[in-house]
Design a protein around this motif. Structure first.
Motif, short mmCIF file in Angstrom:
data_model
loop_
_atom_site.label_atom_id
_atom_site.label_comp_id
_atom_site.label_asym_id
_atom_site.label_seq_id
_atom_site.Cartn_x
_atom_site.Cartn_y
_atom_site.Cartn_z
N THR A 92 6.84 3.71 7.20
CA THR A 92 6.89 2.83 6.04
C THR A 92 7.88 1.69 6.29
O THR A 92 8.59 1.66 7.29
CB THR A 92 7.27 3.62 4.78
OG1 THR A 92 8.46 4.36 5.05
CG2 THR A 92 6.17 4.56 4.39
N ASP A 93 7.92 0.75 5.35
CA ASP A 93 8.71 -0.46 5.53
C ASP A 93 10.00 -0.47 4.74
O ASP A 93 10.83 -1.37 4.90
CB ASP A 93 7.88 -1.69 5.16
CG ASP A 93 6.77 -1.94 6.15
OD1 ASP A 93 7.08 -2.21 7.32
OD2 ASP A 93 5.59 -1.84 5.77
N ARG A 130 -2.72 -0.16 8.73
CA ARG A 130 -2.15 -1.39 9.29
C ARG A 130 -3.16 -2.11 10.19
O ARG A 130 -3.09 -3.34 10.33
CB ARG A 130 -0.89 -1.05 10.08
CG ARG A 130 0.34 -0.92 9.21
CD ARG A 130 1.61 -1.23 9.99
NE ARG A 130 2.75 -1.35 9.08
CZ ARG A 130 3.61 -0.38 8.83
NH1 ARG A 130 3.47 0.79 9.41
NH2 ARG A 130 4.62 -0.59 8.01
N ALA A 151 -1.20 5.70 8.37
CA ALA A 151 -0.50 4.40 8.33
C ALA A 151 -1.00 3.48 9.43
O ALA A 151 -1.20 2.28 9.20
CB ALA A 151 1.01 4.62 8.46
N ASP A 152 -1.21 4.02 10.62
CA ASP A 152 -1.72 3.20 11.72
C ASP A 152 -3.09 2.63 11.38
O ASP A 152 -3.37 1.45 11.65
CB ASP A 152 -1.82 4.04 13.00
CG ASP A 152 -0.45 4.36 13.59
OD1 ASP A 152 0.53 3.70 13.21
OD2 ASP A 152 -0.37 5.28 14.42
N ASP A 212 -5.00 -4.17 7.69
CA ASP A 212 -4.16 -5.15 6.99
C ASP A 212 -2.73 -5.09 7.54
O ASP A 212 -1.90 -4.32 7.04
CB ASP A 212 -4.15 -4.88 5.49
CG ASP A 212 -3.33 -5.89 4.71
OD1 ASP A 212 -2.95 -6.92 5.30
OD2 ASP A 212 -3.06 -5.65 3.52
N PRO A 213 -2.43 -5.89 8.54
CA PRO A 213 -1.07 -5.87 9.10
C PRO A 213 -0.05 -6.64 8.27
O PRO A 213 1.14 -6.59 8.57
CB PRO A 213 -1.26 -6.55 10.47
CG PRO A 213 -2.45 -7.44 10.30
CD PRO A 213 -3.35 -6.75 9.31
N GLN A 214 -0.48 -7.34 7.22
CA GLN A 214 0.45 -8.19 6.46
C GLN A 214 1.20 -7.44 5.38
O GLN A 214 2.41 -7.61 5.23
CB GLN A 214 -0.31 -9.36 5.84
CG GLN A 214 -0.69 -10.45 6.83
CD GLN A 214 -0.96 -11.77 6.12
OE1 GLN A 214 -1.08 -11.84 4.90
NE2 GLN A 214 -1.05 -12.83 6.90
N ARG A 215 0.51 -6.67 4.59
CA ARG A 215 1.19 -6.00 3.48
C ARG A 215 2.11 -4.89 3.99
O ARG A 215 1.96 -4.37 5.10
CB ARG A 215 0.17 -5.42 2.50
CG ARG A 215 -0.58 -6.47 1.67
CD ARG A 215 -1.53 -5.78 0.71
NE ARG A 215 -2.20 -6.68 -0.19
CZ ARG A 215 -3.39 -7.24 0.03
NH1 ARG A 215 -4.02 -7.00 1.18
NH2 ARG A 215 -3.95 -8.02 -0.87
N LEU A 216 3.03 -4.50 3.12
CA LEU A 216 3.99 -3.45 3.45
C LEU A 216 3.44 -2.08 3.08
O LEU A 216 2.52 -1.97 2.26
CB LEU A 216 5.31 -3.70 2.72
CG LEU A 216 5.93 -5.09 2.90
CD1 LEU A 216 7.26 -5.18 2.15
CD2 LEU A 216 6.12 -5.43 4.36
N LEU A 217 4.03 -1.05 3.67
CA LEU A 217 3.62 0.33 3.40
C LEU A 217 4.75 1.07 2.70
O LEU A 217 5.93 0.92 3.05
CB LEU A 217 3.26 1.06 4.69
CG LEU A 217 2.00 0.65 5.42
CD1 LEU A 217 1.73 1.61 6.59
CD2 LEU A 217 0.79 0.60 4.50
N TRP A 222 0.87 -1.19 0.00
CA TRP A 222 0.00 0.00 0.00
C TRP A 222 0.90 1.24 0.00
O TRP A 222 1.87 1.30 0.75
CB TRP A 222 -0.89 0.05 1.23
CG TRP A 222 -1.75 -1.15 1.48
CD1 TRP A 222 -1.67 -2.01 2.53
CD2 TRP A 222 -2.85 -1.62 0.69
NE1 TRP A 222 -2.63 -2.98 2.45
CE2 TRP A 222 -3.38 -2.77 1.32
CE3 TRP A 222 -3.44 -1.18 -0.50
CZ2 TRP A 222 -4.45 -3.48 0.81
CZ3 TRP A 222 -4.52 -1.89 -1.01
CH2 TRP A 222 -5.01 -3.02 -0.37
#
Length: 950
Positions: free
Chosen positions: A451-452, A432, A428-429, A435-440, A412
């Motif tokens: 971000t990740d 997440r 962002a919070d 959807d805690p799985q995908r990256l930001l 995302w």
């Protein structure tokens, strides 16, 4: 202010009448899907203040309607003018006010409704930029977010028989301050309008997961009023693989045996079909795949991702952002055919059909939220203004809910070019939490706060390498924009790709951008494509919108052909008379191809086309293929892989990849080769030669000839030399950079071997102590009956010195050199800026005669333009080195391993060191005069070379 009365956010659910219909996964064919696309009545006004009272009072027949098609941007069909800006707003920055000169469209149509299921929902997939809607004169609500889905409950507003729908759409809104994307400002209803018949299931979210080595899905069901379980089936490729039932209003876990994983290379899709009621089904397609950070690197199914991507706007030269399904399909097919594996939805979510295709075709998608505030200053930007916080959060939530079930969406993106502040943190919070799985992703988060991974735009190649070295354990770096494709370009794509492929922390990027945004106009019978300023705009950014890899009509530019060649997933090399196929895919083998090849001589004459059934080449592996009749050929070898049957977007018989390689006459020595391996070494042995490679360092640790080991220690790439008098002012800089103390680390080894040939690709990192720079080195080593062929490339990275004394290989010999014969410049020594007293020819010297003996000991003895050298050693062994023109030297042994060349001494118990250099610094006269001219310096630039040992 932003939305009123819209339904809670959810994934894009659809209902079907039968299981068979659900499996076809085409919402337009469902009886529970009523499209309101088509011809509407339309009234175009210059301002909302011009709206007649009859409209608000529902007296629609009193208005003077024209007609418009939905979907459409009204500027594309003759109402108002398009405006192009890159980042300037075409209206005053006066938050939260909206100017009165605000083009507004009134929409109206009648439709017939027949009673269906228990609930009815009115869905808008995108309206630009703010709208209000009425059904049968009853006000439903309001929504903004031009590229976001809005839904309204119309169960109590519909009536069986004739119905009316009316809409008010304005071009500018308070939401427009958040939608300052680099594109045309257009308005209207560019996406589908639909009435959905719905049962009691409000939402389905499918999350793939891997737990303790098994794959499965978690299925979250929302708003089921019935208290009985719901039956489900899971299908793969039309075949049922699982059947069961779900509990109501809970998360259900389902284990899937013998899982077929989804990736961009092999986009395996499952379909979950849930029976909600008699003759009422819903379906969700999903993929089993994991997206995770492993050692701070972005990985798909455990494998490192390399984004070979493009930024893509939704744009049609005829229809603006109202793209048809066929236009989108043809565009994605074209993108896939160029081996592009990733798309960033710049700078907003695309229409839902786009994601269905990305799931099917296999694209890695960065799904970007509809936020850009480029025209604000950093001090005044919405990211730091609490007024906007709820809307930042709301837009992020709407994005994640809608596209949650698509496996192609792996990241995302919070938005684009909007500075950074607390509103992005809150957004962002909220994302997440769903959807805690995908990256930001967000390029503006330069400190990687929420971000990740680290994201930048248009970073130079040198700066990319510098960060890659200094931040080895820090978050990965992705270029969300690079390779600006405006006009004739972009250039240096190969150099960028070499960085991506050799520095694991730099995980690729996205070309800006896929397509030119020219608007098609017919003038004087000729088709032209207009850009900013050609529609009488007072504020515009000209042709900066004509910046794509393809023209507005999709015609490929030379730039996209270059990009496709640079990123193609299969590479070819020549190993003597054999072809090496390098399968760089992570997940797919090459079992569906036939190899076509022919030679081309230097006059352009080609030999008849040859074909060869290709052996299956596993992912991330090499394969040697024998090609007859090329041993005595000179010129070029054309090779291509042809699809035996349809392969994704490639039809049967089409060219999948192709290449041209340089052919040289090759000494064919067919001798049996044996390969062995242990934890620390690769060992290749023929009747005459043995090559040992250290798997920890990546260096050749021993070269033996006729049973005689020649090397005292590993041969290695090095940069230093004993100081010459004219180096006195630059030598301190070299000492501080620890040029003479490089330690080798092997990053990866790939190897393939047949009965008479082996081919090895080695990637290495060479680093000094103390300081923060390094070398990346790639070797391609071929071992056969004629010897050991070494082809190498190198890249400097980090805070490296701007120039070095030399770049090349050192071969530390076990025995003293007794005689040297060479073809090259001679008979005396020569350096790049001192070659006038030497001549090209065949020469021979005793070992003790090699170097001139200066009063003050220093580097000496270099020979330039050497093509071949034969070295005789005291132990009666010999070594031959061949190349296309290298620097060669014989120097005393260094008295200290990894020393700083303070002591170069001849020790009888040790041999000497041979140098094979691709670059050597000139001499100059800088002890008191000038440095070497720039052209004679050994600049710390990308380098390459090739030579053969025998």
């Amino acid at each position: 202010m932003f939305v009123e009365n819209i339904l809670p956010y959810r994934s894009r659910i659809n209902y079907y009448r039968s299981q068979e219909q659900a499996l076809r996964y085409d919402e337009t064919q469902s009886p529970w899907h009523k499209s309101l696309n088509g011809t509407w009545q339309f009234l175009f006004l210059n301002s909302p203040s011009e709206i007649p009272s009859a409209f608000y009072e529902g007296r629609y027949q009193e208005l003077s309607w024209q007609q418009i098609e939905v979907p459409a941007n009204w500027e594309m069909v003759g109402f108002g003018k398009p405006i192009y800006t890159n980042f300037n707003y075409p209206f005053p920055l006066n938050v939260p006010h909206v100017i009165d000169e605000n083009p507004t469209g009134l929409y109206y149509r009648e439709f017939t409704y027949e009673e269906g299921l228990g609930k009815q929902t009115l869905r808008f997939d995108g309206v630009e930029s703010v709208f209000e809607v009425w059904i049968n004169g009853r006000y439903l609500g309001k929504s903004q977010g031009s590229r976001l889905m809005s839904e309204f409950d119309i169960t109590r507003s519909l009536q069986v028989g004739e119905n009316q729908i009316a809409m008010k759409v304005s071009k500018w809104s308070v939401g427009s301050y958040l939608e300052d994307q680099d594109m045309w400002w257009l308005a209207g209803i560019p996406r589908d309008v639909t009435i959905l018949e719905e049962a009691d299931l409000f939402d389905v979210k499918v999350t793939p997961n891997q737990k303790k080595g098994t794959w499965g899905i978690d299925v979250a069901l929302t708003d089921i009023e019935q208290d009985y379980p719901l039956a489900y089936q899971i299908f793969f490729d039309g075949t049922e693989v699982l059947v069961g039932s779900f509990d109501r209003c809970s998360v259900n876990h389902v284990t899937i045996n013998q899982p077929k994983l989804w990736s961009d290379e092999v986009p395996n899709l499952y379909t979950l079909v849930i029976k909600v009621a008699d003759e009422v089904y819903t379906a969700v397609r999903f993929g089993l795949r994991s997206v995770a950070l492993i050692d701070n690197r972005i990985c798909l199914n455990g494998e490192l991702i390399l984004f070979n991507g493009v930024n893509r706007h939704e744009f049609s030269p005829e229809n603006g952002r109202a793209m048809t399904r066929n236009e989108i399909y043809q565009e994605l097919i074209a993108i896939k055919k160029f081996h592009i594996n990733a798309i960033r939805t710049s700078h907003y979510p695309d229409i839902p059909y786009f994601y269905d295709l990305c799931d099917e075709l296999g694209f890695l998608v960065i799904d970007e939220c509809d936020i850009e505030t480029h025209g604000f200053s950093e001090k005044d930007c919405p990211a730091v203004d609490p007024f906007w916080r709820s809307e930042f959060i709301r837009r992020g939530q709407r994005l994640v809910h809608r596209d949650f079930n698509h496996p192609s969406v792996i990241i995302w993106s919070l938005g684009n070019e909007s500075w950074f502040g607390d509103n992005f943190v809150a957004m962002a919070d909220a994302m997440r939490a769903i959807d805690p799985q995908r990256l930001l992703h967000y390029e503006g988060d330069r400190q990687v706060t929420v971000t990740d991974f680290y994201s930048t735009m248009y970073t130079s190649i040198d700066d990319l390498k510098k960060r890659a070295v200094q931040n080895k354990t820090q978050p990965s770096h992705v270029l969300c924009e690079y390779g600006h494709a405006m006009g004739n370009g972009p250039g240096s794509l190969l150099e960028y790709q070499e960085v991506f492929e050799n520095f694991p922390s730099v995980q690729g990027g996205f070309i800006w951008e896929w397509k030119d945004h020219g608007i098609k106009v017919i003038e004087d019978g000729q088709t032209i494509y207009k850009y900013g300023g050609q529609f009488e705009e007072t504020v515009h950014d000209g042709d900066f919108i004509i910046d794509g890899l393809v023209l507005p009509d999709g015609m490929p530019s030379p730039g996209v052909l270059e990009f496709a060649k640079v990123i193609q997933p299969i590479k070819f090399y020549l190993a003597g008379t054999q072809l090496v196929i390098d399968n760089r895919y992570k997940f797919r083998s090459l079992k569906n191809f036939t190899l076509h090849w022919q030679t081309v001589d230097e006059t352009g004459t080609t030999t008849p086309l040859q074909t060869l059934a290709l052996p299956d080449v596993e992912p991330q592996s090499l394969q040697l293929v024998t090609l007859p009749l090329i041993a005595d050929s000179q010129g070029y070898l054309n090779v291509s892989l042809i699809c035996n049957q349809a392969d994704g977007v490639f039809s049967a018989g089409s060219i999948f990849v192709q290449d041209q390689l340089v052919l040289q006459k090759f000494e064919t020595v067919t001798k049996t080769l044996q390969k062995s391996e242990n934890d620390s070494q690769l060992i290749f042995t023929t009747e005459d030669f043995e090559v040992v490679i250290n798997k920890q360092t990546g260096n050749i640790s021993q070269f033996s000839k006729e049973g005689q080991a020649l090397l005292q220690r590993e041969m290695n790439l090095s940069l230093g030399r004993k100081r010459i008098s004219n180096d006195m002012f630059v030598q301190p800089q070299w000492d501080k950079a620890y040029l003479n103390e490089l330690y080798s680390y092997c990053d990866s080894i790939q190897m393939t071997a047949e009965k008479d040939c082996a081919f090895v690709i080695i990637k290495q990192t060479l680093t000094p102590p103390v300081v923060g720079w390094s070398l990346k080195l790639q070797q391609k080593i071929q071992i056969d009956g004629s010897g050991c062929h070494i082809d190498y490339k190198g890249w400097f990275a980090g805070d490296y010195p701007s120039e070095v004394p030399r770049i090349g290989w050192e071969l530390p010999l076990k025995a003293q050199v007794t005689e040297v014969s060479w073809l090259g410049n001679g008979p005396g020594e020569s350096y790049p800026d001192s070659q006038q007293a030497v001549y090209f020819g065949n020469y021979q010297l005793k070992g003790e005669e090699w170097a001139f003996s200066y009063i003050v000991p220093q580097d000496a003895g270099n020979r330039t333009n050497v093509k071949e050298v034969k070295v005789a050693l005291k132990d009666q062994s010999t070594l031959k080195i061949e190349g296309s023109g290298f620097n060669f030297n014989v120097i005393p042994y260094d008295a200290t391993v990894n020393g700083r060349y303070k002591e170069l001494v001849n020790l009888p118990e040790l041999g000497q060191v041979l140098r094979v250099d691709t670059k050597v610094r000139g001499l100059g006269s800088n002890a008191c005069g000038q440095e070497p001219q720039e052209r004679y310096k050994a600049h710390s630039e990308d380098f390459k070379g090739t030579f053969k040992l025998s």
